[in-house]
Design an enzyme around this catalytic site. Structure first.
Site, PDB file in Angstrom:
ATOM      1  N   HIS A  17       0.841  -1.205   0.000  1.00 14.19           N
ATOM      2  CA  HIS A  17       0.000   0.000   0.000  1.00 14.19           C
ATOM      3  C   HIS A  17       0.875   1.253   0.000  1.00 14.19           C
ATOM      4  O   HIS A  17       0.629   2.194  -0.749  1.00 14.19           O
ATOM      5  CB  HIS A  17      -0.858   0.067   1.272  1.00 14.19           C
ATOM      6  CG  HIS A  17      -1.919  -0.975   1.407  1.00 14.19           C
ATOM      7  ND1 HIS A  17      -2.056  -1.750   2.531  1.00 14.19           N
ATOM      8  CD2 HIS A  17      -2.932  -1.344   0.576  1.00 14.19           C
ATOM      9  CE1 HIS A  17      -3.096  -2.559   2.397  1.00 14.19           C
ATOM     10  NE2 HIS A  17      -3.640  -2.344   1.209  1.00 14.19           N
ATOM     11  N   LYS A  41     -17.757  -5.879   8.341  1.00 14.39           N
ATOM     12  CA  LYS A  41     -16.538  -6.683   8.319  1.00 14.39           C
ATOM     13  C   LYS A  41     -15.782  -6.487   9.627  1.00 14.39           C
ATOM     14  O   LYS A  41     -15.563  -5.344  10.044  1.00 14.39           O
ATOM     15  CB  LYS A  41     -15.676  -6.188   7.144  1.00 14.39           C
ATOM     16  CG  LYS A  41     -14.722  -7.208   6.578  1.00 14.39           C
ATOM     17  CD  LYS A  41     -14.171  -6.700   5.255  1.00 14.39           C
ATOM     18  CE  LYS A  41     -12.716  -7.059   5.079  1.00 14.39           C
ATOM     19  NZ  LYS A  41     -12.132  -6.433   3.899  1.00 14.39           N
ATOM     20  N   ARG A  90      -1.842  -6.240  -8.246  1.00 18.59           N
ATOM     21  CA  ARG A  90      -0.762  -7.174  -7.930  1.00 18.59           C
ATOM     22  C   ARG A  90      -0.673  -8.289  -8.955  1.00 18.59           C
ATOM     23  O   ARG A  90       0.394  -8.636  -9.448  1.00 18.59           O
ATOM     24  CB  ARG A  90      -0.985  -7.799  -6.546  1.00 18.59           C
ATOM     25  CG  ARG A  90      -0.869  -6.833  -5.402  1.00 18.59           C
ATOM     26  CD  ARG A  90      -1.436  -7.403  -4.128  1.00 18.59           C
ATOM     27  NE  ARG A  90      -2.857  -7.669  -4.268  1.00 18.59           N
ATOM     28  CZ  ARG A  90      -3.680  -8.013  -3.285  1.00 18.59           C
ATOM     29  NH1 ARG A  90      -3.203  -8.197  -2.079  1.00 18.59           N
ATOM     30  NH2 ARG A  90      -4.962  -8.208  -3.500  1.00 18.59           N
ATOM     31  N   SER A 127      -3.071  -7.558   3.353  1.00 18.65           N
ATOM     32  CA  SER A 127      -3.268  -7.346   4.796  1.00 18.65           C
ATOM     33  C   SER A 127      -3.685  -8.652   5.467  1.00 18.65           C
ATOM     34  O   SER A 127      -3.249  -8.956   6.583  1.00 18.65           O
ATOM     35  CB  SER A 127      -4.346  -6.285   5.034  1.00 18.65           C
ATOM     36  OG  SER A 127      -3.963  -5.066   4.473  1.00 18.65           O
TER      37      SER A 127
HETATM   38  O1  PNS Z   1      -8.683  -2.759   0.931  1.00 20.26           O
HETATM   39  P1  PNS Z   1      -9.964  -3.259   0.350  1.00 20.26           P
HETATM   40  O2  PNS Z   1     -10.859  -3.841   1.425  1.00 20.26           O
HETATM   41  O3  PNS Z   1      -9.747  -4.213  -0.787  1.00 20.26           O
HETATM   42  O4  PNS Z   1     -10.710  -1.966  -0.248  1.00 20.26           O
HETATM   43  C1  PNS Z   1     -11.923  -2.084  -0.924  1.00 20.26           C
HETATM   44  C2  PNS Z   1     -12.579  -0.717  -1.160  1.00 20.26           C
HETATM   45  C3  PNS Z   1     -12.702   0.065   0.130  1.00 20.26           C
HETATM   46  C4  PNS Z   1     -11.739   0.083  -2.126  1.00 20.26           C
HETATM   47  C5  PNS Z   1     -13.968  -1.013  -1.788  1.00 20.26           C
HETATM   48  O5  PNS Z   1     -14.601  -1.998  -1.046  1.00 20.26           O
HETATM   49  C6  PNS Z   1     -14.879   0.197  -1.846  1.00 20.26           C
HETATM   50  O6  PNS Z   1     -14.644   1.118  -2.603  1.00 20.26           O
HETATM   51  N1  PNS Z   1     -15.932   0.178  -0.999  1.00 20.26           N
HETATM   52  C7  PNS Z   1     -16.895   1.258  -0.880  1.00 20.26           C
HETATM   53  C8  PNS Z   1     -18.272   0.858  -1.419  1.00 20.26           C
HETATM   54  C9  PNS Z   1     -18.318   1.090  -2.913  1.00 20.26           C
HETATM   55  O7  PNS Z   1     -18.168   2.195  -3.370  1.00 20.26           O
HETATM   56  N2  PNS Z   1     -18.445  -0.020  -3.661  1.00 20.26           N
HETATM   57  C10 PNS Z   1     -18.361   0.003  -5.101  1.00 20.26           C
HETATM   58  C11 PNS Z   1     -19.685  -0.143  -5.759  1.00 20.26           C
HETATM   59  S1  PNS Z   1     -19.392  -0.250  -7.467  1.00 20.26           S
END
Ligand code: PNS
Length: 158
Positions: A17, A41, A90, A127
């Site tokens: 990150h 979560k 990745r 993570s």
């Molecule tokens: O580190 P992560 O958990 O892989 O991050 C995921 C994240 C936060 C980028 C993603 O889950 C997100 O953008 N969540 C917010 C809800 C949202 O906007 N979802 C997309 C709908 S298309």
């Protein structure tokens, strides 16, 4: 001002990150690291702990700020005048998943997504894996910032 968001759970932040955040900070005037508040979560660190940690480990970058959000990422982008999202890729399976998310986000709002290839040094890193290794006593130094290493030991073995 050219602004980009680097979103995630960051539970905890890894060197992968941090590499993406640092590279984005060289390309943009401001990088907003946005921590998702996800009540569905379970997490090892609270959102406030993650924000503190992120703020400390990104202190070296003057143009990085840390925020939290809930709901849709694109709504956070709109509210904060952020036209683009940066995501590290990745492996190919990341691309499959992220492409759909990027297309949905664009369809919803016009917010763009830019993919940045992860440094190959960190292409295996997540993570979840870091937490698993640390939980069973493995050595995660070199995979996470020193502060995170210390916090993981305290939280998981303390
Ligand atoms: O580190 P992560 O958990 O892989 O991050 C995921 C994240 C936060 C980028 C993603 O889950 C997100 O953008 N969540 C917010 C809800 C949202 O906007 N979802 C997309 C709908 S298309």
């Amino acid at each position: 001002m050219r602004r980009v968001v680097c979103p995630g759970s960051f539970d905890p932040i890894t060197n992968g990150h941090l590499d993406i955040i640092g590279r984005a900070a060289r390309l943009y005037d401001e990088v907003v690291v946005a921590v998702l508040i996800n009540i569905e979560k379970s997490s090892l660190f609270t959102v406030e702990e993650r924000i503190d940690t992120l703020s400390t480990v990104t202190k070296q970058y003057e143009n990085v700020r840390v925020a939290k959000f809930h709901g849709l990422l694109v709504d956070f982008c709109k509210a904060n005048d952020i036209p683009a999202i940066v995501k590290g890729i990745r492996v190919v399976s990341d691309f499959d998943y992220e492409l759909q998310m990027a297309q949905l986000n664009f369809q919803l709002s016009g917010v763009e997504t830019l993919f940045m290839p992860t440094n190959p040094k960190y292409s295996f890193l997540s993570s979840s894996r870091v937490k698993e290794i640390a939980r069973y006593g493995g050595d995660v130094s070199g995979l996470v910032p020193d502060l995170v290493h210390k916090l993981l030991i305290e939280r998981l073995r303390g």
